[in-house]
Design a protein around this motif. Structure first.
Motif, PDB file in Angstrom:
ATOM      1  N   UNK A  79       0.825  -1.202   0.000  1.00 35.94           N
ATOM      2  CA  UNK A  79       0.000   0.000   0.000  1.00 35.94           C
ATOM      3  C   UNK A  79       0.865   1.261   0.000  1.00 35.94           C
ATOM      4  N   UNK A  80       1.900   1.237   0.819  1.00 35.90           N
ATOM      5  CA  UNK A  80       2.758   2.422   0.918  1.00 35.90           C
ATOM      6  C   UNK A  80       4.082   2.258   0.195  1.00 35.90           C
ATOM      7  N   UNK A  81       4.153   1.242  -0.635  1.00 38.14           N
ATOM      8  CA  UNK A  81       5.373   0.987  -1.397  1.00 38.14           C
ATOM      9  C   UNK A  81       6.582   0.854  -0.470  1.00 38.14           C
ATOM     10  N   UNK A  82       6.375   0.101   0.588  1.00 41.16           N
ATOM     11  CA  UNK A  82       7.472  -0.129   1.507  1.00 41.16           C
ATOM     12  C   UNK A  82       8.184  -1.426   1.138  1.00 41.16           C
ATOM     13  N   UNK A  83       9.456  -1.453   1.448  1.00 34.00           N
ATOM     14  CA  UNK A  83      10.240  -2.635   1.158  1.00 34.00           C
ATOM     15  C   UNK A  83      10.060  -3.620   2.296  1.00 34.00           C
ATOM     16  N   UNK A  84       9.902  -4.893   1.935  1.00 31.94           N
ATOM     17  CA  UNK A  84       9.699  -5.911   2.959  1.00 31.94           C
ATOM     18  C   UNK A  84      10.751  -6.997   2.772  1.00 31.94           C
ATOM     19  N   UNK A  85      11.462  -7.298   3.833  1.00 27.31           N
ATOM     20  CA  UNK A  85      12.440  -8.388   3.765  1.00 27.31           C
ATOM     21  C   UNK A  85      11.993  -9.466   4.737  1.00 27.31           C
ATOM     22  N   UNK A  86      11.643 -10.629   4.187  1.00 21.09           N
ATOM     23  CA  UNK A  86      11.128 -11.715   5.029  1.00 21.09           C
ATOM     24  C   UNK A  86      12.169 -12.825   5.095  1.00 21.09           C
ATOM     25  N   UNK A  87      12.392 -13.335   6.275  1.00 26.41           N
ATOM     26  CA  UNK A  87      13.261 -14.495   6.427  1.00 26.41           C
ATOM     27  C   UNK A  87      12.381 -15.680   6.786  1.00 26.41           C
ATOM     28  N   UNK A  88      12.522 -16.762   6.069  1.00 28.18           N
ATOM     29  CA  UNK A  88      11.704 -17.936   6.390  1.00 28.18           C
ATOM     30  C   UNK A  88      12.356 -19.216   5.878  1.00 28.18           C
TER      31      UNK A  88
END
Lengths: 243, 439
Positions: free
Chosen positions: A194-203
C-alpha cells in the motif's frame, strides 16, 4: 529495475566457536530495490537470519559493506544505529516481542515514544494502525490477554507505525498455525504494498516465500540462486484501511 | 523519550514487581529513618545544651576583660599571639567595640560588693555597674518594673534572689536562718546603699553615710541574674571613688592602686546573632583583650559529644549503605529478567540514553519513595524518642528540622541513582541482538 534501497557488498560474518571458525555469511552481495518484497529462504543454520541481522544493523559484518540509502550501516555506532532504526526500519519478530507491561495501544506507540512524538498524536496514529490490523477493540488489552495471532498483529502494527522504508520480518509466522499464517502474510504484504514499503522476510517455509517478488535461496552462508517469483500470491484479505 | 513517558514507564515497571519493589523501598525506608533519627538525636542534644547554656546567660554576649586586670602585667610572657596587650577599657574602647561588624551594644562593666538597707533589713550583693542605656540590649529580662535607662543615676535593678535575701542584721546568724525571709517591697520602700558591711549594728561606721537609691525593676530568680544587682556605672564609680577617698583619709596614705575614673577592666559586648559571636570575639582578642562568651562553653559541650553524634550518624549511614546495595541488587535482577525487553526496545529505536535513563529513573524512584516514607517514619519515631527521653529525664531529645527532611529526601534519591548507575550502564551495554535471542 528500480533504485536499490539496500546494497550488500561482499559481506562476511565469521563466528568463532572455540578453535573453530564458522562462516555464517560467506561473501554475499545483493541489492534490494525500493518497494520490493524480498524473501530470504533457507534451512535452519543456512545463515539467512544472520544476513537479516547484518542488514538491520543488529550485528556488525566481519568484512564487506552494507549500504542503506547511501549510508554505511557497518560504520555506525550504537546511537547512530538507534536513530537509523527509529527512522527507517520496522521489525516483526517470530516471538512477537511485545512489552508485557504495556497495552496493545502502548506497544504500538512505543517507536513514536522513542521519537518523542506527543501523546495525542501518537495515540491517534496507533489507533489507526490497530484498526488497519483489525484490533481496534483490543487496544487496551495487555499481551497476555491476547492470542498469538493477535499479538503478532500488534507487533505488525508497531513495525509499520513509523512508515519505515524497510520492514524486516524474521520468521514472522513461525509460532502460528496455518490459517493464521496466511492471514498474517496477507496483512504484512498488503500493508507494505500500500505504501510501497520494502519488505524483507526471512523464512524456511516455501509457502511463505510465495508471497515475495524475489526469493533468495540461501544455503551454507551463500546465495544458492535467486528466483523471480512470477506467480506471486496476492493478498487474499483486505489489508485494512492503511494510513 | 520524553521525561513524562520515562517516569510513567518506570513506575509501571516498578508496579509490575510490586513485592520486590516494596521490599527494596522498605530497605531504603529503614536506612533513611535510622539516619534521620540518629542525626536528629545529635541535633536534639545540641539544642538541649544550648537551652542549658542559655539559662546561664545570653549566648550573644561577650565578656571582655583587659589583660593584666590591674596587676603588674608581665603575664603571657612567652606568648607571641598577644603581642598587643590592652590593659584598660575606656569610653573610646567601648566606641571601638561598637564599630565592629555585628555588634549591637557595648558597655563597660565594673563590680563592687555593696550592702543594701531597706527599713531594718539588709542585703548584700555584687553590684554590676553598666551603661544604663545598654541594659535592655544585653538580653536581660525584667520580671517586674523596668530596665535601667538612659539618664538613670542612683537607680538599681535587683535580682529576685537578692530581694529574698534581706535579713535583720541585729539577729544572730542562727536566728536569721531560722526566721522566714522578711517581707520587703524594694520597688516601693525606701532603699539605701552603703559600703559599710556593719551598717545597722553597733559596729557601724558613723562617718559612712548610706545613699538613697531607687529600685526600678526586678530580674527573675535563678540563672545569671538572680543574685545580681545592676546600677548605672557612673553612679557606682562615684561610690567607689568616695570609698577610696574615705579609706585614704582614714589611713593617711595614698593608695597606689587606686582605681581611676573612666578606666575599667571589664566590658560586655552584645552581638546581633549567635553566628557572629566567635567572629566578633576574635576581633576583640586581636585588639589585645581577653574575651569569653557562653558560646565557648557551648562549643566545648558540643565538642565533647561530637564523637557520640558521629557514631550515631555512622550507624544510620551503614543501614543506608545496606539499602543501597539492595537497590543495586534489585536493579541487576531486573536487568536479567528484562534482557529481552531491553533488546526489543533497542531494536525498535530506543537510544542508549533512553535505556540508561529508564533504569536510573526506576532506581531514583525507589530511593525517593524510600526517603519519603523514611522521613514520615522518622517524624513518628522522633516523637516516641522524645516521650521516652522526657520520662527518663535524658538529654537524648530528638529534633528534626525541615532542612534535615529535605536533605535526607535528596540524599535517598541520590543513593538510589548512585546504586542504579552500574545496573543502568549494564543494561545500556546489552547488545540488541543477544537481548532478543534470549529465550
Amino acid at each position: 529495475m528500480a533504485e536499490n534501497v539496500i546494497k550488500i557488498r561482499n559481506v562476511k560474518k565469521v563466528y568463532r566457536m572455540g578453535q573453530e571458525k564458522i562462516s555464517a555469511v560467506n561473501n554475499i552481495s545483493l541489492n534490494i530495490a525500493y518497494g520490493e518484497i524480498c524473501c530470504l529462504l533457507g534451512k535452519s543454520g543456512s545463515g539467512k537470519s544472520t544476513l537479516l541481522n547484518l542488514i538491520a544493523g543488529l550485528e556488525k559484518p566481519t568484512k564487506g559493506s552494507i549500504i542503506f540509502n547511501k549510508r554505511h550501516i557497518e560504520r555506525m555506532n550504537e546511537d547512530q544505529l538507534a536513530k537509523f532504526r527509529q527512522q527507517y526500519v520496522g521489525f516483526v519478530f517470530q516471538s512477537y516481542n511485545l512489552l508485557s507491561t504495556l497495552t496493545a495501544l502502548e506497544n504500538v506507540t512505543l517507536p513514536l515514544i522513542f521519537r518523542k512524538v506527543p501523546a495525542a498524536e501518537r495515540n491517534k496514529k496507533a489507533m489507526q494502525m490497530l484498526e488497519a490490523v483489525g484490533l481496534s477493540e483490543r487496544a487496551n488489552h495487555k499481551p497476555a490477554q491476547m492470542s498469538g495471532g493477535q499479538q503478532q498483529r500488534v507487533s505488525i502494527a508497531r513495525a509499520f507505525i513509523n512508515s519505515p522504508q524497510v520492514v524486516f520480518a524474521d520468521e514472522p509466522t513461525g509460532n502460528l498455525d496455518t490459517k493464521t499464517t496466511y492471514e498474517m502474510m496477507d496483512l504484512i504484504t498488503a500493508l507494505a504494498q500500500k505504501n510501497k514499503q520494502t519488505l524483507v522476510i526471512v523464512t524456511h517455509d516455501l509457502e511463505i516465500a510465495e508471497y515475495a517478488n524475489r526469493i533468495i535461496h540461501i544455503s551454507d552462508g551463500k546465495i544458492e540462486k535467486i528466483q523471480h517469483n512470477t506467480n506471486k500470491k496476492k493478498a487474499t484479505v483486505e489489508g485494512g484501511n492503511q494510513i | 523519550m520524553s521525561t513524562s513517558d520515562m517516569i510513567k514507564m518506570a513506575l509501571r515497571n516498578l508496579w509490575k514487581r510490586k513485592l520486590r519493589t516494596f521490599l527494596t523501598i522498605l530497605g531504603v525506608v529503614i536506612g533513611t529513618a535510622s539516619i534521620v533519627v540518629m542525626v536528629s538525636i545529635g541535633i536534639g542534644m545540641n539544642e538541649s545544651f544550648q537551652q542549658q547554656v542559655e539559662q546561664w546567660g545570653s549566648l550573644q554576649v561577650i565578656n571582655v576583660s583587659a589583660a593584666g586586670g590591674g596587676m603588674v602585667s608581665v603575664s603571657n610572657s612567652g606568648s607571641s599571639r598577644n603581642e598587643k596587650q590592652a590593659t584598660e577599657i575606656t569610653a573610646s574602647t567601648i566606641e571601638e567595640f561598637k564599630k565592629i561588624a555585628g555588634v549591637e551594644a557595648a558597655t563597660p562593666v565594673m563590680s563592687e560588693y555593696l550592702y543594701f538597707v531597706c527599713g531594718k533589713y539588709m542585703a548584700d550583693a555584687s553590684v554590676k555597674g553598666i551603661d544604663p542605656a545598654s541594659m535592655e540590649a544585653m538580653g536581660y529580662k525584667v520580671e517586674q518594673g523596668r530596665f535601667l535607662e538612659e539618664g538613670d543615676n542612683n537607680t538599681l535593678v535587683f535580682g529576685a534572689d537578692v530581694v529574698t535575701g534581706f535579713y535583720n542584721p541585729k539577729l544572730s546568724w542562727e536566728m536569721r536562718y531560722n526566721s522566714p525571709p522578711p517581707e520587703v517591697d524594694v520597688l516601693n520602700d525606701k532603699v539605701m546603699i552603703t559600703t559599710d558591711w556593719n551598717y545597722g549594728t553597733r559596729h557601724a561606721d558613723k562617718n559612712l553615710k548610706p545613699i538613697k537609691v531607687d529600685v526600678v525593676g526586678i530580674l527573675p530568680s535563678g540563672g545569671e541574674t538572680g543574685y545580681a544587682v545592676f546600677m548605672p556605672i557612673k553612679a557606682l564609680e562615684q561610690i567607689k571613688q568616695d570609698q577610696q577617698e574615705y579609706e585614704e583619709k582614714q589611713s593617711g596614705t595614698k593608695n597606689v592602686n587606686r582605681v581611676k575614673k573612666g578606666v575599667y577592666q571589664n566590658a560586655m559586648v552584645k552581638v546581633a546573632s549567635m553566628e557572629e559571636v566567635q567572629q566578633v570575639q576574635d576581633v576583640i582578642k586581636e585588639m589585645g583583650f581577653q574575651a569569653y562568651s557562653l558560646t565557648d562553653e557551648l562549643e566545648t559541650m558540643k565538642e565533647t559529644t561530637k564523637m557520640l553524634r558521629m557514631m550515631l550518624g555512622a550507624i544510620g549511614a551503614i543501614s543506608l549503605i545496606v539499602a543501597a546495595i539492595g537497590i543495586t541488587n534489585t536493579m541487576v535482577m531486573a536487568i536479567y529478567e528484562r534482557t529481552r525487553e531491553i533488546g526489543v526496545m533497542k531494536v525498535i529505536g530506543a537510544s542508549l540514553a533512553d535505556i540508561k535513563k529508564l533504569f536510573l529513573t526506576e532506581a531514583a524512584f525507589i530511593g525517593f519513595a524510600g526517603g519519603f516514607l523514611g522521613i514520615i517514619i522518622s517524624l513518628g519515631s522522633s516523637k516516641i524518642v522524645n516521650i521516652i527521653a522526657v520520662r527518663t529525664n535524658s538529654d537524648m531529645l530528638s529534633s528534626i528540622p525541615l532542612w534535615l527532611c529535605g536533605a535526607s529526601l535528596v540524599f535517598a534519591t541520590f543513593i538510589g541513582i548512585a546504586a542504579g548507575y552500574l545496573p543502568a550502564k549494564r543494561a545500556m551495554k546489552l547488545s540488541a541482538l543477544s537481548a532478543i535471542k534470549t529465550e
